[in-house]
Design a protein around this motif. Sequence first.
Motif, PDB file in Angstrom:
ATOM      1  N   GLY A 106       5.366 -15.177   0.707  1.00 28.37           N
ATOM      2  CA  GLY A 106       5.636 -14.469   1.952  1.00 28.37           C
ATOM      3  C   GLY A 106       4.424 -13.699   2.447  1.00 28.37           C
ATOM      4  N   ARG A 107       4.707 -12.722   3.301  1.00 24.48           N
ATOM      5  CA  ARG A 107       3.624 -11.938   3.882  1.00 24.48           C
ATOM      6  C   ARG A 107       3.217 -10.794   2.976  1.00 24.48           C
ATOM      7  N   GLY A 108       1.939 -10.480   3.043  1.00 20.17           N
ATOM      8  CA  GLY A 108       1.393  -9.363   2.291  1.00 20.17           C
ATOM      9  C   GLY A 108       0.292  -8.713   3.101  1.00 20.17           C
ATOM     10  N   ALA A 109      -0.498  -7.894   2.443  1.00 21.74           N
ATOM     11  CA  ALA A 109      -1.567  -7.180   3.140  1.00 21.74           C
ATOM     12  C   ALA A 109      -2.714  -6.898   2.183  1.00 21.74           C
ATOM     13  N   ARG A 110      -3.815  -6.424   2.770  1.00 21.42           N
ATOM     14  CA  ARG A 110      -4.983  -6.048   1.975  1.00 21.42           C
ATOM     15  C   ARG A 110      -5.617  -4.827   2.621  1.00 21.42           C
ATOM     16  N   LYS A 111      -6.049  -3.882   1.764  1.00 24.17           N
ATOM     17  CA  LYS A 111      -6.708  -2.689   2.284  1.00 24.17           C
ATOM     18  C   LYS A 111      -7.571  -2.049   1.220  1.00 24.17           C
ATOM     19  N   HIS A 112      -8.461  -1.179   1.665  1.00 28.36           N
ATOM     20  CA  HIS A 112      -9.303  -0.387   0.774  1.00 28.36           C
ATOM     21  C   HIS A 112      -8.581   0.915   0.475  1.00 28.36           C
ATOM     22  N   VAL A 113      -8.637   1.345  -0.798  1.00 26.33           N
ATOM     23  CA  VAL A 113      -7.993   2.604  -1.187  1.00 26.33           C
ATOM     24  C   VAL A 113      -8.911   3.383  -2.129  1.00 26.33           C
TER      25      VAL A 113
END
Length: 138
Positions: free
Chosen positions: A114-121
């Motif tokens: 399914g859908r997901g995401a990516r980010k800097h943390v």
Amino acid sequence: MQADLIEDVLYGPAQMLGGSQLEDGELIQMAREEFEGRPFCIVRNWMLLDLLLAEAQEREVRKQGLQPTVLFINHAVFDSDTLVPTGDGLITGYQKDFHGCFFESKDKLYILAGRGARKHVSVPAISALHENLSRPVR
């Protein structure tokens, strides 16, 4: 402060990504055939978190053949060796490999559905999230 960090990780802006579009049953069958004898986990509602580490910390991670990225799993659908409880909330260990809908940590292959995401943390943000989940990192 801790709540603000967690809120930013979970609800702040992120790059949207797509995982496998197969149904859970199809993914389980495919993974059992393709990755026989290898531990795997099917996940939904996931997010790749690129950690903003100090230079020395990042060098240490890379020396181990890993990348400073972890997978936040909001919902584990199936785990082949039942070490990951199905349900919500878990953070993996650092990324060993990532291709398409396959994220591999040192110990397990995760199939992203399914859908997901990516980010800097930041490290404080991932620490706050981890403490709130109270499940061990894998």
